[in-house]
Design a protein around this motif. Structure first.
Motif, PDB file in Angstrom:
ATOM      1  N   GLY A 241       0.802  -1.219   0.000  1.00  0.00           N
ATOM      2  CA  GLY A 241       0.000   0.000   0.000  1.00  0.00           C
ATOM      3  C   GLY A 241       0.837   1.272   0.000  1.00  0.00           C
ATOM      4  O   GLY A 241       0.544   2.224  -0.718  1.00  0.00           O
ATOM      5  N   ASP A 242       1.920   1.264   0.777  1.00  0.00           N
ATOM      6  CA  ASP A 242       2.718   2.469   0.959  1.00  0.00           C
ATOM      7  C   ASP A 242       3.320   3.015  -0.332  1.00  0.00           C
ATOM      8  O   ASP A 242       3.644   4.195  -0.422  1.00  0.00           O
ATOM      9  N   THR A 243       3.536   2.150  -1.321  1.00  0.00           N
ATOM     10  CA  THR A 243       4.166   2.621  -2.564  1.00  0.00           C
ATOM     11  C   THR A 243       3.327   2.283  -3.796  1.00  0.00           C
ATOM     12  O   THR A 243       3.715   2.603  -4.911  1.00  0.00           O
ATOM     13  N   LEU A 244       2.177   1.652  -3.587  1.00  0.00           N
ATOM     14  CA  LEU A 244       1.350   1.193  -4.718  1.00  0.00           C
ATOM     15  C   LEU A 244       1.007   2.327  -5.676  1.00  0.00           C
ATOM     16  O   LEU A 244       1.150   2.207  -6.901  1.00  0.00           O
ATOM     17  N   LEU A 245       0.562   3.446  -5.124  1.00  0.00           N
ATOM     18  CA  LEU A 245       0.122   4.545  -5.976  1.00  0.00           C
ATOM     19  C   LEU A 245       1.298   5.374  -6.472  1.00  0.00           C
ATOM     20  O   LEU A 245       1.274   5.893  -7.586  1.00  0.00           O
TER      21      LEU A 245
ATOM     22  N   LEU B  78      -4.745  -7.640  -4.952  1.00  0.00           N
ATOM     23  CA  LEU B  78      -5.899  -7.463  -5.845  1.00  0.00           C
ATOM     24  C   LEU B  78      -5.985  -5.998  -6.288  1.00  0.00           C
ATOM     25  O   LEU B  78      -6.214  -5.707  -7.464  1.00  0.00           O
ATOM     26  N   GLU B  79      -5.764  -5.092  -5.354  1.00  0.00           N
ATOM     27  CA  GLU B  79      -5.825  -3.659  -5.705  1.00  0.00           C
ATOM     28  C   GLU B  79      -4.786  -3.315  -6.777  1.00  0.00           C
ATOM     29  O   GLU B  79      -5.035  -2.503  -7.672  1.00  0.00           O
ATOM     30  N   TYR B  80      -3.620  -3.941  -6.675  1.00  0.00           N
ATOM     31  CA  TYR B  80      -2.553  -3.747  -7.661  1.00  0.00           C
ATOM     32  C   TYR B  80      -3.060  -4.102  -9.058  1.00  0.00           C
ATOM     33  O   TYR B  80      -2.792  -3.403 -10.032  1.00  0.00           O
ATOM     34  N   PHE B  81      -3.830  -5.190  -9.155  1.00  0.00           N
ATOM     35  CA  PHE B  81      -4.371  -5.596 -10.455  1.00  0.00           C
ATOM     36  C   PHE B  81      -5.595  -4.764 -10.844  1.00  0.00           C
ATOM     37  O   PHE B  81      -5.764  -4.410 -12.009  1.00  0.00           O
ATOM     38  N   LEU B  82      -6.428  -4.435  -9.855  1.00  0.00           N
ATOM     39  CA  LEU B  82      -7.654  -3.663 -10.149  1.00  0.00           C
ATOM     40  C   LEU B  82      -7.311  -2.310 -10.759  1.00  0.00           C
ATOM     41  O   LEU B  82      -7.941  -1.877 -11.723  1.00  0.00           O
ATOM     42  N   ILE B  83      -6.310  -1.643 -10.194  1.00  0.00           N
ATOM     43  CA  ILE B  83      -5.987  -0.296 -10.671  1.00  0.00           C
ATOM     44  C   ILE B  83      -5.371  -0.356 -12.070  1.00  0.00           C
ATOM     45  O   ILE B  83      -5.348   0.635 -12.792  1.00  0.00           O
ATOM     46  N   ARG B  84      -4.904  -1.541 -12.443  1.00  0.00           N
ATOM     47  CA  ARG B  84      -4.404  -1.753 -13.806  1.00  0.00           C
ATOM     48  C   ARG B  84      -5.497  -2.368 -14.686  1.00  0.00           C
ATOM     49  O   ARG B  84      -5.232  -2.803 -15.797  1.00  0.00           O
ATOM     50  N   ASP B 106     -10.260  -2.022  -0.520  1.00  0.00           N
ATOM     51  CA  ASP B 106      -9.927  -0.757  -1.186  1.00  0.00           C
ATOM     52  C   ASP B 106      -9.210   0.141  -0.172  1.00  0.00           C
ATOM     53  O   ASP B 106      -9.548   1.297  -0.007  1.00  0.00           O
ATOM     54  N   GLY B 107      -8.219  -0.456   0.464  1.00  0.00           N
ATOM     55  CA  GLY B 107      -7.477   0.260   1.502  1.00  0.00           C
ATOM     56  C   GLY B 107      -6.548   1.317   0.944  1.00  0.00           C
ATOM     57  O   GLY B 107      -6.218   2.295   1.621  1.00  0.00           O
ATOM     58  N   THR B 108      -6.122   1.136  -0.295  1.00  0.00           N
ATOM     59  CA  THR B 108      -5.180   2.084  -0.904  1.00  0.00           C
ATOM     60  C   THR B 108      -5.790   2.790  -2.116  1.00  0.00           C
ATOM     61  O   THR B 108      -5.723   4.002  -2.233  1.00  0.00           O
ATOM     62  N   ILE B 109      -6.378   2.011  -3.025  1.00  0.00           N
ATOM     63  CA  ILE B 109      -6.978   2.626  -4.211  1.00  0.00           C
ATOM     64  C   ILE B 109      -8.343   3.227  -3.851  1.00  0.00           C
ATOM     65  O   ILE B 109      -8.924   2.896  -2.825  1.00  0.00           O
ATOM     66  N   THR B 110      -8.817   4.133  -4.691  1.00  0.00           N
ATOM     67  CA  THR B 110     -10.132   4.734  -4.474  1.00  0.00           C
ATOM     68  C   THR B 110     -11.051   4.315  -5.614  1.00  0.00           C
ATOM     69  O   THR B 110     -10.810   4.666  -6.771  1.00  0.00           O
ATOM     70  N   ILE B 111     -12.048   3.515  -5.277  1.00  0.00           N
ATOM     71  CA  ILE B 111     -13.029   3.110  -6.291  1.00  0.00           C
ATOM     72  C   ILE B 111     -14.427   3.314  -5.722  1.00  0.00           C
ATOM     73  O   ILE B 111     -14.608   3.298  -4.499  1.00  0.00           O
ATOM     74  N   PRO B 112     -15.428   3.541  -6.582  1.00  0.00           N
ATOM     75  CA  PRO B 112     -16.801   3.658  -6.081  1.00  0.00           C
ATOM     76  C   PRO B 112     -17.172   2.361  -5.355  1.00  0.00           C
ATOM     77  O   PRO B 112     -16.756   1.271  -5.777  1.00  0.00           O
ATOM     78  N   HIS B 113     -17.930   2.484  -4.269  1.00  0.00           N
ATOM     79  CA  HIS B 113     -18.253   1.277  -3.511  1.00  0.00           C
ATOM     80  C   HIS B 113     -19.040   0.281  -4.360  1.00  0.00           C
ATOM     81  O   HIS B 113     -18.906  -0.935  -4.197  1.00  0.00           O
TER      82      HIS B 113
END
Lengths: 252, 252, 252
Positions: A241-245, B78-84, B106-113
């Motif tokens: 998380g810390d560097t993902l974005l 999963l977030e790593y793949f979702l944002i891609r 969605d602890g790091t990325i921001t997506i609509p719920h």
């Protein structure tokens, strides 16, 4: 879309080194960390004087050796011998354990910098030498220009890379007694010295994240605990998380 | 006199689950933790993206599989793949390693719920799904009613249990930046949602004690370090100072 | 020049004991720590009630036994039985696992000191007994004279050495709720009681350094984590920055 992992250097690395701190792992524990993380460990430091009190040391050193991993004793052990004016004793110790790399530091003892430079030069005739700048205690902030002078002089004397001190407790070296990183100091140093000549001790998750977010995947980091090597590697690749974005933004 | 241990659920558990956080254990270390603690581990999370950088991953996964232990990748992967926009890539990864359970976060990325809900539903067609609520950073306290709405929606979408975020550093998710737990928030959530539908990340000893003292032996706790699994089990059974008297009083 | 190491006691030690805290190591992990550090471990405590939830306990106990290492259960486990008025149950547990040493504490439960003394005397007829002074919580500072009275009474009742409580979190026992060590209390105790009759719990690096700098290489320290045993040994021998100069000065 390119993944951050593609930007990551591979072994043998010139940049982006991870130096693992071994404070007394048993042979099997060394085998274990190499099993899961050997691609992500470039060099190993046997913390301070732990090597002298570790049972079956040769057995574990042979595991590192067979894996082609460079190992050196913590700088404090050299300081222990230096203050006793027994550099030959230290040389014998390295010979006995077939150690081919040495860290020269003055984190605890106080010696003229010229003497440290001389030590780097003399040991450089026989060994690979790295050096460390920054005191562990008696905090009296050294100004950036002085850090830069010392780093340049140590590099000129033959140090492969210069390490900036930071204690596990989060104080000392480039950190204030409060544990806060002297970010301005780091920026001054990196402005004046090529970052590939530097390694930053980063024993905590917050330091690791800060250096990687600030200087990218391939900043060299030291004093990484065995259990944290994989975590640091994920930070370098934008997989935490810390560097993902940060990496995503950098590339889009 | 009855001992607290008698009140403790046994595997396979519906309540009182312990989710162990594996940040990159070697195969032998997995065998070791299962030797001493397999009765007390219900599910294992391979922290964030560590699985992608762990050497000999299949070998260690087979140890978990042979022990009948459910394993899933950390939600950040999963977030790593979702944002891609590469959910298929993530599915392939899970297939490759025969992973049958997935954490949607969605602890790091921001997506609509609504998008997160959709993701839970789609993955739920193939995998066991759990979900996590709470952001790791950029702290802006989310009010209790919103937590409750999200938890209910995720449960309705098929999440087996909803996990509340709390970082190792003690901040993020249900904790204030100071590290203080938002106890009022927790009480609001537990008032509105059956506690058996929840798992609380509790990476520190003080969080572990608080949740167990507050909600009893059989509260589900997550992000328990391998070295802490037995300690958490003693807390659940009133075998450590922090909960010794609580259980005794509750029963006398 | 003499090295600090020469001043260090060797096993079997009467002073300078290191008590290792085992919170649930697997058999192989015990073998590993003994491989690298058996010369530096004098006694092992199985933390609080962890023994009751550790899988394959006998297998690991046999490793300690074969190495001639004394092992005892944490005092909290005795308290668990005492508060249930089931001292016989505790005796049976010790018999079952061939445990020959016992820690008597009242860190969590509240009993009259006369009752604790009686317990030390009764158990002393069958087992080696050590005792612990200091409460884990409900902090209300006990004055030095009272600590000294209790320590003397417990020694007179047959306690081999008396341990002063200090929690992993850095509070409780001889520490203030803020985590600060009550140094004046320690000095009062050591002024009144021979230090060879005492063991200080020192779970953190800063406590370890403080006790060794204050009382020398051969102060007895307890609750040392397996991964820290070698580090503590280097502190005792002036092989770590924190004590490197202290020993040198003391001897020159």
């Amino acid at each position: 879309m390119a993944h951050a992992a593609e930007l990551r250097t591979a072994k043998p690395r010139k940049t982006g080194l991870t130096m693992m701190l071994d404070k007394g792992l048993a042979r099997r524990a060394v085998e274990d960390v190499l099993e899961v993380a050997s691609d992500h460990i470039d060099v190993v430091k046997l913390g301070w004087g732990t090597a002298l009190v570790t049972g079956h040391l040769e057995s574990k050193l042979s595991v590192y050796r067979n894996a082609g991993m460079a190992v050196y004793f913590g700088g404090t052990l050299l300081e222990y011998f230096l203050i006793r004016k027994d550099l030959d004793g230290y040389r014998k110790l390295m010979d006995r354990y077939k150690i081919e790399m040495v860290e020269v530091s003055d984190g605890t003892i106080t010696i003229p910098h010229a003497e440290k430079i001389d030590c780097i030069q003399r040991l450089g005739q026989e060994f690979r030498v790295v050096s460390e700048v920054g005191r562990k205690d008696e905090y009296e902030p050294v100004p950036p220009y002085r850090w830069i002078q010392m780093i340049r002089a140590e590099r000129a004397a033959g140090s492969e890379y210069v390490i900036t001190e930071a204690r596990e407790s989060g104080s000392g070296g480039v950190c204030r007694p409060s544990g806060e990183l002297r970010k301005g100091l780091i920026d001054e140093i990196v402005h004046a010295v090529d970052i590939s000549e530097l390694m930053f001790e980063a024993p905590t998750a917050s330091l690791q994240s800060w250096f990687i977010n600030r200087f990218g995947s391939n900043v060299s980091l030291g004093n990484i605990q065995p259990a944290d090597v994989l975590s640091v590697e994920t930070l370098r690749r934008g997989l935490r998380g810390d560097t993902l974005l940060a990496f995503l933004e950098a590339k889009s």
